[in-house]
Motif scaffolding. Sequence first.
Motif, PDB file in Angstrom:
ATOM      1  N   ASN A  37      75.122  30.378  35.113  1.00  0.00           N
ATOM      2  CA  ASN A  37      75.000  30.720  36.545  1.00  0.00           C
ATOM      3  C   ASN A  37      74.373  29.494  37.308  1.00  0.00           C
ATOM      4  N   VAL A  38      73.342  28.833  36.768  1.00  0.00           N
ATOM      5  CA  VAL A  38      73.037  27.515  37.288  1.00  0.00           C
ATOM      6  C   VAL A  38      74.006  26.405  37.407  1.00  0.00           C
ATOM      7  N   LYS A  39      74.779  26.224  36.461  1.00  0.00           N
ATOM      8  CA  LYS A  39      76.092  25.198  36.395  1.00  0.00           C
ATOM      9  C   LYS A  39      76.790  25.872  37.321  1.00  0.00           C
ATOM     10  N   GLN A  40      77.325  26.870  37.627  1.00  0.00           N
ATOM     11  CA  GLN A  40      78.289  27.177  38.559  1.00  0.00           C
ATOM     12  C   GLN A  40      77.761  27.004  39.991  1.00  0.00           C
ATOM     13  N   LYS A  41      76.420  27.337  39.985  1.00  0.00           N
ATOM     14  CA  LYS A  41      75.923  27.279  41.408  1.00  0.00           C
ATOM     15  C   LYS A  41      76.002  25.789  41.944  1.00  0.00           C
ATOM     16  N   LYS A  80      66.745  18.309  46.901  1.00  0.00           N
ATOM     17  CA  LYS A  80      66.134  19.236  47.493  1.00  0.00           C
ATOM     18  C   LYS A  80      67.070  20.729  47.622  1.00  0.00           C
ATOM     19  N   LEU A  81      68.361  20.084  48.096  1.00  0.00           N
ATOM     20  CA  LEU A  81      69.269  20.970  48.404  1.00  0.00           C
ATOM     21  C   LEU A  81      69.778  21.935  46.991  1.00  0.00           C
ATOM     22  N   ILE A  82      69.804  21.330  45.922  1.00  0.00           N
ATOM     23  CA  ILE A  82      70.290  21.736  44.709  1.00  0.00           C
ATOM     24  C   ILE A  82      69.009  22.660  44.163  1.00  0.00           C
ATOM     25  N   LYS A  83      67.940  22.364  44.234  1.00  0.00           N
ATOM     26  CA  LYS A  83      66.757  23.028  43.761  1.00  0.00           C
ATOM     27  C   LYS A  83      66.458  24.307  44.576  1.00  0.00           C
ATOM     28  N   GLN A  84      66.540  24.034  45.950  1.00  0.00           N
ATOM     29  CA  GLN A  84      66.325  25.294  46.975  1.00  0.00           C
ATOM     30  C   GLN A  84      67.394  26.249  46.676  1.00  0.00           C
ATOM     31  N   GLN A  85      68.715  25.974  46.687  1.00  0.00           N
ATOM     32  CA  GLN A  85      69.911  26.928  46.523  1.00  0.00           C
ATOM     33  C   GLN A  85      69.923  27.591  45.242  1.00  0.00           C
ATOM     34  N   THR A  86      69.736  26.825  44.065  1.00  0.00           N
ATOM     35  CA  THR A  86      69.665  27.136  42.665  1.00  0.00           C
ATOM     36  C   THR A  86      68.518  28.486  42.446  1.00  0.00           C
ATOM     37  N   THR A  87      67.436  27.874  43.180  1.00  0.00           N
ATOM     38  CA  THR A  87      66.079  28.767  42.837  1.00  0.00           C
ATOM     39  C   THR A  87      66.335  30.246  43.499  1.00  0.00           C
ATOM     40  N   TYR A  88      66.878  30.166  44.835  1.00  0.00           N
ATOM     41  CA  TYR A  88      67.170  31.179  45.560  1.00  0.00           C
ATOM     42  C   TYR A  88      68.143  32.005  45.119  1.00  0.00           C
ATOM     43  N   LYS A 100      58.583  37.977  35.833  1.00  0.00           N
ATOM     44  CA  LYS A 100      57.718  38.100  34.482  1.00  0.00           C
ATOM     45  C   LYS A 100      57.367  36.827  33.968  1.00  0.00           C
ATOM     46  N   GLN A 101      58.053  35.700  34.194  1.00  0.00           N
ATOM     47  CA  GLN A 101      57.853  34.470  34.115  1.00  0.00           C
ATOM     48  C   GLN A 101      57.062  33.811  34.951  1.00  0.00           C
ATOM     49  N   TYR A 102      57.270  33.820  36.279  1.00  0.00           N
ATOM     50  CA  TYR A 102      56.538  33.081  37.425  1.00  0.00           C
ATOM     51  C   TYR A 102      55.827  34.343  38.256  1.00  0.00           C
ATOM     52  N   TRP A 103      54.812  34.529  37.798  1.00  0.00           N
ATOM     53  CA  TRP A 103      54.259  35.784  38.764  1.00  0.00           C
ATOM     54  C   TRP A 103      53.625  35.573  39.969  1.00  0.00           C
ATOM     55  N   LYS A 104      53.360  34.121  40.508  1.00  0.00           N
ATOM     56  CA  LYS A 104      52.829  34.023  41.787  1.00  0.00           C
ATOM     57  C   LYS A 104      53.853  33.767  42.812  1.00  0.00           C
ATOM     58  N   LYS A 105      54.802  33.069  42.548  1.00  0.00           N
ATOM     59  CA  LYS A 105      55.722  32.869  43.756  1.00  0.00           C
ATOM     60  C   LYS A 105      56.981  32.538  43.168  1.00  0.00           C
ATOM     61  N   LYS A 106      58.091  32.540  43.996  1.00  0.00           N
ATOM     62  CA  LYS A 106      59.444  32.559  43.476  1.00  0.00           C
ATOM     63  C   LYS A 106      59.736  30.824  43.363  1.00  0.00           C
ATOM     64  N   ILE A 107      59.813  30.504  42.203  1.00  0.00           N
ATOM     65  CA  ILE A 107      60.064  29.143  41.755  1.00  0.00           C
ATOM     66  C   ILE A 107      60.705  29.036  40.493  1.00  0.00           C
ATOM     67  N   PHE A 108      61.321  27.927  40.377  1.00  0.00           N
ATOM     68  CA  PHE A 108      62.100  28.016  39.086  1.00  0.00           C
ATOM     69  C   PHE A 108      62.052  26.385  38.391  1.00  0.00           C
ATOM     70  N   TRP A 109      62.313  25.495  39.409  1.00  0.00           N
ATOM     71  CA  TRP A 109      62.121  24.038  39.104  1.00  0.00           C
ATOM     72  C   TRP A 109      60.722  23.356  39.247  1.00  0.00           C
ATOM     73  N   SER A 110      60.314  22.460  38.394  1.00  0.00           N
ATOM     74  CA  SER A 110      59.196  22.020  38.593  1.00  0.00           C
ATOM     75  C   SER A 110      59.010  21.102  40.025  1.00  0.00           C
ATOM     76  N   ASP A 111      58.083  20.303  40.544  1.00  0.00           N
ATOM     77  CA  ASP A 111      58.003  19.943  41.571  1.00  0.00           C
ATOM     78  C   ASP A 111      58.798  18.469  41.571  1.00  0.00           C
ATOM     79  N   GLY A 112      58.711  17.845  40.514  1.00  0.00           N
ATOM     80  CA  GLY A 112      59.375  16.582  40.463  1.00  0.00           C
ATOM     81  C   GLY A 112      60.844  16.364  40.130  1.00  0.00           C
ATOM     82  N   TYR A 113      61.536  15.160  39.772  1.00  0.00           N
ATOM     83  CA  TYR A 113      63.102  15.191  39.290  1.00  0.00           C
ATOM     84  C   TYR A 113      62.863  13.766  38.647  1.00  0.00           C
TER      85      TYR A 113
END
Length: 134
Positions: A37-41, A80-88, A100-113
């Motif tokens: 799904n990440v690759k396709q997105k 920024k675009l790729i991280k935002q849209q894939t996370t959403y 269950k993995q990230y209980w505080k907020k809706k995140i997926f990627w680390s801050d940097g790249y």
Amino acid sequence: MDNRYNHHNRRKYSLKVHIVLVTKYRKQLLRGSITDNVKQKIYDICNSKDYEIIAMETDKDHIHFLISYDTTDRVCDIVKLIKQQTTYYLWQKYPNFLSKQYWKKKIFWSDGYFACSIGEVSSATIQKYIESQG
């Protein structure tokens, strides 16, 4: 016709960048259907923005991709675009699993790249060419 370069208006260019994105806390979440799904997105995002994906592959906690992009785009905006849209997208598709993995907020990627521009010739060749001008 030289196909190594893109042409648009009065511009002739070949811009390619190698980007690496890492999951937050290096969690090994890029497996199975999440990877697909990440690759396709990312393919969908790049197609909509006229970026060409030359190569893309994942490991358990990070993804590498090599893209070709236009002179009017900035690497930081592409990331920024790729991280935002894939996370959403992933939070829409896997809300129970990710909460269950990230209980505080809706995140997926680390801050940097990581980003590294690549070219068709070495920097030594370009330096020699520039020094030989005039």
